[in-house]
Design a protein around this motif. Structure first.
Motif, mmCIF file in Angstrom:
data_model
loop_
_atom_site.group_PDB
_atom_site.id
_atom_site.type_symbol
_atom_site.label_atom_id
_atom_site.label_comp_id
_atom_site.label_asym_id
_atom_site.label_seq_id
_atom_site.Cartn_x
_atom_site.Cartn_y
_atom_site.Cartn_z
ATOM 1 N N GLN A 73 0.860 -1.269 0.017
ATOM 2 C CA GLN A 73 0.123 -0.031 0.074
ATOM 3 C C GLN A 73 0.861 1.236 -0.010
ATOM 4 O OE1 GLN A 73 -2.180 -0.602 3.371
ATOM 5 N NE2 GLN A 73 -3.978 -1.941 2.203
ATOM 6 N N TYR A 74 2.111 1.138 0.809
ATOM 7 C CA TYR A 74 2.798 2.388 0.867
ATOM 8 C C TYR A 74 3.550 2.710 -0.469
ATOM 9 C CZ TYR A 74 7.297 5.084 1.656
ATOM 10 O OH TYR A 74 7.856 6.193 1.181
ATOM 11 N N ASP A 75 3.797 1.546 -1.389
ATOM 12 C CA ASP A 75 4.551 1.576 -2.632
ATOM 13 C C ASP A 75 3.585 2.314 -3.715
ATOM 14 O OD1 ASP A 75 6.811 0.494 -1.608
ATOM 15 O OD2 ASP A 75 6.613 -1.291 -2.609
ATOM 16 N N ARG A 76 2.197 1.817 -3.503
ATOM 17 C CA ARG A 76 1.135 2.435 -4.402
ATOM 18 C C ARG A 76 1.030 3.943 -4.207
ATOM 19 N NH1 ARG A 76 -1.328 -2.629 -3.298
ATOM 20 N NH2 ARG A 76 -2.860 -1.624 -1.935
ATOM 21 N N MET A 77 0.833 4.364 -2.938
ATOM 22 C CA MET A 77 0.614 5.733 -2.411
ATOM 23 C C MET A 77 2.023 6.589 -2.798
ATOM 24 S SD MET A 77 -1.361 5.726 0.928
ATOM 25 C CE MET A 77 -0.088 5.792 1.985
ATOM 26 N N ARG A 78 3.150 6.009 -2.626
ATOM 27 C CA ARG A 78 4.469 6.792 -3.089
ATOM 28 C C ARG A 78 4.579 6.839 -4.510
ATOM 29 N NH1 ARG A 78 8.560 9.638 -2.387
ATOM 30 N NH2 ARG A 78 10.404 9.011 -1.551
ATOM 31 N N ARG A 79 4.145 5.826 -5.294
ATOM 32 C CA ARG A 79 4.232 6.278 -6.728
ATOM 33 C C ARG A 79 3.385 7.291 -7.263
ATOM 34 N NH1 ARG A 79 4.600 0.370 -6.918
ATOM 35 N NH2 ARG A 79 2.301 0.036 -7.146
ATOM 36 N N ARG A 80 2.398 7.469 -6.686
ATOM 37 C CA ARG A 80 1.344 8.526 -6.720
ATOM 38 C C ARG A 80 1.540 9.878 -6.049
ATOM 39 N NH1 ARG A 80 -3.837 5.108 -5.774
ATOM 40 N NH2 ARG A 80 -3.326 5.993 -3.924
ATOM 41 N N SER A 81 2.412 9.651 -5.157
ATOM 42 C CA SER A 81 2.842 10.991 -4.199
ATOM 43 C C SER A 81 1.624 11.362 -3.195
ATOM 44 C CB SER A 81 3.496 12.163 -5.031
ATOM 45 O OG SER A 81 4.609 11.680 -5.486
ATOM 46 N N ALA A 82 0.811 10.399 -3.231
ATOM 47 C CA ALA A 82 -0.471 10.483 -2.336
ATOM 48 C C ALA A 82 -0.239 11.002 -0.989
ATOM 49 C CB ALA A 82 -1.419 9.293 -2.585
ATOM 50 N N TYR A 83 -0.691 12.065 -0.429
ATOM 51 C CA TYR A 83 -0.620 12.412 0.929
ATOM 52 C C TYR A 83 0.732 13.033 1.420
ATOM 53 C CZ TYR A 83 -4.889 9.638 1.116
ATOM 54 O OH TYR A 83 -6.193 9.052 1.060
ATOM 55 N N LEU A 84 1.572 13.232 0.512
ATOM 56 C CA LEU A 84 2.941 13.605 0.713
ATOM 57 C C LEU A 84 3.130 15.080 0.716
ATOM 58 C CD1 LEU A 84 5.119 10.879 -1.175
ATOM 59 C CD2 LEU A 84 4.454 11.170 1.339
ATOM 60 N N GLY A 85 2.367 15.774 0.343
ATOM 61 C CA GLY A 85 2.366 17.346 0.051
ATOM 62 C C GLY A 85 2.627 18.062 1.444
ATOM 63 N N GLU A 86 1.802 17.786 2.360
ATOM 64 C CA GLU A 86 2.019 18.420 3.762
ATOM 65 C C GLU A 86 3.406 18.080 4.374
ATOM 66 O OE1 GLU A 86 0.268 20.739 5.243
ATOM 67 O OE2 GLU A 86 -1.059 20.625 3.222
ATOM 68 N N TYR A 87 3.942 16.840 4.190
ATOM 69 C CA TYR A 87 5.224 16.301 4.643
ATOM 70 C C TYR A 87 6.178 17.197 3.609
ATOM 71 C CZ TYR A 87 3.247 12.665 7.234
ATOM 72 O OH TYR A 87 2.504 11.771 8.080
ATOM 73 N N LYS A 88 6.078 17.285 2.626
ATOM 74 C CA LYS A 88 7.204 18.124 1.583
ATOM 75 C C LYS A 88 7.152 19.445 2.079
ATOM 76 C CE LYS A 88 7.005 15.217 -2.350
ATOM 77 N NZ LYS A 88 6.591 15.019 -3.703
ATOM 78 N N LYS A 89 6.302 20.149 2.681
ATOM 79 C CA LYS A 89 6.217 21.475 3.030
ATOM 80 C C LYS A 89 6.924 21.975 4.333
ATOM 81 C CE LYS A 89 1.716 22.323 1.132
ATOM 82 N NZ LYS A 89 0.316 22.993 1.620
#
Length: 156
Positions: A73-89
């Motif tokens: 599940q993590y790999d699928r989300m990571r490929r789509r960059s799902a839910y990572l926007g707030e972390y990147k900020k």
């Protein structure tokens, strides 16, 4: 397992035998197949409408499947960059998301270790004193591990 309340010990014993006979629980081939049960009276401090209550603590190789699904599940989300926007900020992850990837690798190593434990020769192959990167799981920490320098021959 801890069973609390009005439980019949012979019925519990029969249930455990059925689990073993029907192979509902798979045990590691290199260790004793055992399920420990403690029977206790009902607590006078906690009210319950049930005659019997129980608690089970388990650590078994079936956890590998759960952890494998989590990494998938993590790999699928990571490929789509799902839910990572707030972390990147955030300042911590502004340069890279390397900590997420390192954590994923650690989970993958744990899955591999669980899979290795299912082999009959696991105990013999788990420790090679010439290789400091291998150590026996659940090995007692060495005296120097209290300072954080090593754990069972593995430098930290």
């Amino acid at each position: 397992n801890v069973i609390q309340g009005e439980a019949d010990p012979t019925e519990i014993h029969r249930s455990l035998l059925r689990i073993r006979e029907r192979r509902l629980a798979t045990f590691i081939p290199w260790g004793p197949a055992s399920i420990q049960v403690a029977i206790a009276r009902k607590s006078p401090y906690m009210q319950s409408s049930h005659k019997v209550s129980g608690l089970m603590l388990a650590n078994h190789t079936c956890m590998a499947g759960l952890l494998r699904r989590t990494t998938d599940q993590y790999d699928r989300m990571r490929r789509r960059s799902a839910y990572l926007g707030e972390y990147k900020k955030s300042r911590l992850f502004s340069d890279s998301l390397q900590e997420f990837d390192e954590a994923r690798e650690e989970v993958e190593r744990t899955v591999d270790e669980y899979r290795n434990m299912e082999a009959e020769d696991y105990v013999e192959l788990a420790v090679d004193p010439r290789k400091p990167e291998t150590f026996m799981p659940n090995q007692m920490p060495t005296a120097s591990s209290a300072t954080g320098t090593s754990f069972g021959g593995l430098a930290r």
